[in-house]
Write a protein that holds these residues in place. Structure first.
Motif, PDB file in Angstrom:
ATOM      1  N   LEU A  36      -3.061  -1.678  -2.822  1.00 22.49           N
ATOM      2  CA  LEU A  36      -2.547  -1.889  -1.770  1.00 22.49           C
ATOM      3  C   LEU A  36      -1.847  -1.293  -0.677  1.00 22.49           C
ATOM      4  O   LEU A  36      -2.167  -1.124   0.710  1.00 22.49           O
ATOM      5  N   ILE A  57      -3.174  -1.406   2.859  1.00 22.00           N
ATOM      6  CA  ILE A  57      -1.853  -1.353   4.583  1.00 22.00           C
ATOM      7  C   ILE A  57      -1.938  -0.945   5.291  1.00 22.00           C
ATOM      8  O   ILE A  57      -2.016  -0.580   6.717  1.00 22.00           O
ATOM      9  N   THR A  58      -1.462   0.416   4.980  1.00 17.87           N
ATOM     10  CA  THR A  58      -1.587   1.719   6.202  1.00 17.87           C
ATOM     11  C   THR A  58      -3.183   2.539   6.296  1.00 17.87           C
ATOM     12  O   THR A  58      -2.527   3.316   7.446  1.00 17.87           O
TER      13      THR A  58
END
Length: 131
Positions: A89, A93-94
């Motif tokens: 995750l 996200i990054t």
């Protein structure tokens, strides 16, 4: 026992041998293409997972003709993901992990790929791997 090279055919075979230990989830089927960039030996590494009823049944080098979804990342990100240094995750996200294809299907697979059983089998293979 000699170490196996990360993402080699032998490495993927070891994952595949243990894939039956993943939790069975009838109807949860996906084919995931992995594209690993910035390989220290040059070029990209391509491999895929075929998951049937929630279990890893095939892990091989190569490219699927029509993968359901794909994950693209740098080699170093892949190592960190495999060794548990980062979570999937966080990578998503990054932007360090870039999904493609049917992302909803990939999302449905995440519980299996983050299950204690999958983490245990990858930890076993991690112990026999050189990065």
């Amino acid at each position: 026992m000699p170490k196996i090279k990360y993402l080699s055919p032998e490495y993927l075979t070891e994952l595949e041998k243990r894939g039956w230990r993943m939790p069975e989830k009838p109807g949860l089927n996906v084919e995931i293409q992995h594209i690993i960039k910035e390989n220290p030996e040059g070029g990209d590494i391509e491999y895929y997972f075929r998951i049937r009823d929630g279990r890893l049944v095939e892990a091989r080098r190569g490219r699927l003709e029509h993968p359901m979804c794909s994950l693209r990342m740098a080699y170093r990100t892949s190592v960190k993901l495999t060794t548990g240094e980062i979570k999937a995750l966080v990578g998503l996200i990054t932007g360090k992990i870039r999904p493609g294809g049917d992302v909803a299907r990939l999302r449905s697979m995440m519980p299996s790929l983050q299950s204690p059983e999958f983490e245990a089998l990858t930890a076993e293979v991690h112990q026999m791997t050189e990065y």
